[in-house]
Write an enzyme that holds these catalytic residues in place. Structure first.
Site, short mmCIF file in Angstrom:
data_model
loop_
_atom_site.label_atom_id
_atom_site.label_comp_id
_atom_site.label_asym_id
_atom_site.label_seq_id
_atom_site.Cartn_x
_atom_site.Cartn_y
_atom_site.Cartn_z
NE ARG A 20 -3.56 -2.46 0.18
CZ ARG A 20 -3.09 -3.58 -0.39
NH1 ARG A 20 -1.98 -3.56 -1.12
NH2 ARG A 20 -3.73 -4.70 -0.26
CB SER A 29 -8.27 -1.50 4.89
OG SER A 29 -8.82 -2.67 4.39
CD GLU A 62 -4.98 0.43 2.95
OE1 GLU A 62 -4.78 -0.56 3.66
OE2 GLU A 62 -5.72 0.42 1.95
C1 LIG Z 1 -15.34 0.03 0.30
C2 LIG Z 1 -13.91 0.26 -0.12
C3 LIG Z 1 -13.09 -0.83 -0.33
C4 LIG Z 1 -11.75 -0.65 -0.69
N1 LIG Z 1 -10.98 -1.75 -0.91
C5 LIG Z 1 -9.67 -1.60 -1.24
C6 LIG Z 1 -8.85 -2.75 -1.50
O1 LIG Z 1 -9.30 -3.89 -1.46
N2 LIG Z 1 -7.54 -2.54 -1.79
C7 LIG Z 1 -7.00 -1.29 -1.88
O2 LIG Z 1 -5.81 -1.18 -2.18
N3 LIG Z 1 -7.75 -0.19 -1.64
C8 LIG Z 1 -9.06 -0.31 -1.33
N4 LIG Z 1 -9.84 0.80 -1.08
C9 LIG Z 1 -9.20 2.13 -1.08
C10 LIG Z 1 -9.35 2.93 -2.41
O3 LIG Z 1 -10.41 2.44 -3.17
C11 LIG Z 1 -8.06 2.93 -3.24
O4 LIG Z 1 -6.98 3.40 -2.49
C12 LIG Z 1 -8.18 3.77 -4.52
O5 LIG Z 1 -7.06 3.57 -5.33
C13 LIG Z 1 -8.35 5.27 -4.24
O6 LIG Z 1 -8.72 5.89 -5.44
P1 LIG Z 1 -9.37 7.33 -5.48
O7 LIG Z 1 -9.44 7.75 -6.91
O8 LIG Z 1 -10.64 7.35 -4.74
O9 LIG Z 1 -8.26 8.19 -4.72
P2 LIG Z 1 -8.46 9.44 -3.76
O10 LIG Z 1 -9.02 8.96 -2.47
O11 LIG Z 1 -9.18 10.52 -4.45
O12 LIG Z 1 -6.94 9.86 -3.55
C14 LIG Z 1 -6.06 9.04 -2.84
C15 LIG Z 1 -4.64 9.68 -2.88
O13 LIG Z 1 -4.12 9.60 -4.20
C16 LIG Z 1 -3.80 10.90 -4.71
N5 LIG Z 1 -4.19 10.90 -6.13
C17 LIG Z 1 -5.42 10.60 -6.64
N6 LIG Z 1 -5.38 10.67 -7.98
C18 LIG Z 1 -4.11 11.02 -8.32
C19 LIG Z 1 -3.47 11.27 -9.58
N7 LIG Z 1 -4.10 11.19 -10.75
N8 LIG Z 1 -2.15 11.62 -9.54
C20 LIG Z 1 -1.47 11.72 -8.37
N9 LIG Z 1 -2.04 11.52 -7.16
C21 LIG Z 1 -3.35 11.17 -7.14
C22 LIG Z 1 -4.64 11.86 -3.86
O14 LIG Z 1 -4.06 13.15 -3.83
C23 LIG Z 1 -4.63 11.15 -2.51
O15 LIG Z 1 -3.44 11.43 -1.83
C24 LIG Z 1 -11.21 0.66 -0.78
C25 LIG Z 1 -12.05 1.77 -0.56
C26 LIG Z 1 -13.39 1.57 -0.24
C27 LIG Z 1 -14.27 2.77 -0.02
#
Ligand SMILES: Cc1cc2nc3c(=O)[nH]c(=O)nc-3n(C[C@H](O)[C@H](O)[C@H](O)COP(=O)(O)OP(=O)(O)OC[C@H]3O[C@@H](n4cnc5c(N)ncnc54)[C@H](O)[C@@H]3O)c2cc1C
Length: 339
Positions: free
Chosen positions: A165, A239, A335
């Site tokens: 992660r 998580s 995380e």
């Molecule tokens: C119900 C649920 C289940 C989940 N299960 C998992 C799982 O099984 N495994 C797992 O790994 N994660 C899981 N996650 C966490 C999440 O889905 C991931 O971390 C996902 O990749 C976040 O994407 P996001 O676009 O929402 O990022 P955001 O929450 O919008 O951003 C996360 C971070 O990334 C940065 N960021 C976003 N986009 C960019 C970009 N284009 N360039 C540079 N930086 C950027 C942001 O500034 C921030 O720091 C889960 C979340 C939920 C709600």
């Protein structure tokens, strides 16, 4: 032309439904929008912060500067080899939509990562992982844009320092680059990883010996829906804390106090202790503190039961970290990105 708004509440843009205002806010639909936003920020001396699907953030205070909500879309096959294909997706695409696209196109490798929320661009940031597969296993390269200079840079796997992660984008290059597109190398033949506990059990239960990619994503859908709360009903960010890596001797000492403490091996001298087990053992599973609490079926999931403020959320995060430190002597690391 890019529209830049002032003082926008970010709460609705997060799956936790907890937020604070952004000083400035813009939605990006194209590369031209991104270049314009970088020039605007430079001219106005404002920092940039990127928001994808908001599924891995806890926004705890007002964000000074310009928040860019990424909605840059597009997917295409970039290169084709005898056995494999390199697919490129723009960073504002939905990650799950992308996995679905690969399965429809009979490309294998990221089935187990189906139904992870958020965008393609955030996937390398924390090297998303589930059911024994991580993004790094299929990663080919990414194109990122330097938020200061607007210059493009290509990152190969070695440049990304992928870990559990984790990546260079959460570490020394945090906040420096906008990930613009991500290329993944996928196999034309199914290369399914089916040995992860709950996935293997579900296949056995259904009597499926050689599943197709479609069957795997359907099963992942079923497992996830039965175990994880849907953010629409129970706002959450997946998580909340990372599992804790300790060396074998520290683990042995802990086992003397807690003989039932589970672990899984990381390397010869290191094991990981499931953070969910620690949180449950410390009595937080299913417990509510006002509008926030830990989910009753999965202690690792922090839930906003309705109208929680960032202050209430942070108080519980700190409380849990404090109790885990006191009880087990371990540092529980979030995380989720706390901003
Ligand atoms: C119900 C649920 C289940 C989940 N299960 C998992 C799982 O099984 N495994 C797992 O790994 N994660 C899981 N996650 C966490 C999440 O889905 C991931 O971390 C996902 O990749 C976040 O994407 P996001 O676009 O929402 O990022 P955001 O929450 O919008 O951003 C996360 C971070 O990334 C940065 N960021 C976003 N986009 C960019 C970009 N284009 N360039 C540079 N930086 C950027 C942001 O500034 C921030 O720091 C889960 C979340 C939920 C709600």
């Amino acid at each position: 032309m890019l529209t830049i708004e002032k003082n926008i509440d970010l709460t609705p843009y997060t799956t936790l439904k907890i937020g604070a205002p952004a000083e400035f806010f813009a939605v990006l639909k194209s590369r031209a929008d991104l270049i314009e936003a970088i020039a605007w920020a430079k001219k106005n001396k404002k920092a940039i912060w990127i928001l994808g699907g908001g599924s891995n953030v806890l926004i705890s205070k007002k964000i000074r500067g310009l928040v860019l909500k990424n909605e840059i879309k597009g997917m295409a096959i970039k290169k084709e080899y005898k056995q494999a294909v390199v697919v490129e997706a723009m960073s504002g695409e939905s990650w799950s939509g992308f996995v679905n696209y690969t399965v429809i196109n009979k490309l294998s490798g990221c089935e187990n990562l189906f139904l992870i929320y958020g965008t393609v661009g955030a996937a390398p940031v924390q090297n998303i992982g589930a059911y024994g597969v991580e993004l790094k296993d299929v990663f080919e390269s990414l194109v990122a844009v330097d938020l200061k200079t607007g210059r493009e840079k290509i990152f190969k796997a070695n440049d990304c320092a992928f870990g559990y992660r984790n990546s260079v984008f959460k570490g020394k290059l945090k906040g420096r680059y906008f990930i613009y597109s991500v290329a993944l190398r996928l196999s034309k033949k199914p290369i399914l990883k089916l040995d992860y506990g709950s996935l293997r059990e579900k296949l056995l239960e259904k009597g499926i010996k050689q599943p197709s990619s479609k069957e795997v994503i359907d099963i992942i859908f079923e497992i996830r829906n039965s175990k994880l709360p849907n953010p629409i009903n129970f706002p959450n960010a997946g998580s909340f804390f990372k599992n804790i890596e300790v060396n074998s001797s520290a683990y042995k000492s802990l086992l003397k106090l807690y003989p039932e403490m589970p672990s899984f091996p990381v390397s010869k001298n290191k094991v990981k202790i499931p953070a969910g087990w620690l949180i449950e053992k410390a009595g937080f599973k299913g417990k509510k503190f006002g509008p926030v609490g830990m989910y009753e079926k999965q202690a690792l999931i922090f839930v906003n039961f309705g109208g929680a403020s960032a202050k209430q959320a942070m108080a519980l995060v700190k409380k849990i970290q404090g109790v885990i430190k006191k009880k087990f002597g371990l540092d529980l690391e979030a995380e989720v990105n706390i901003i």
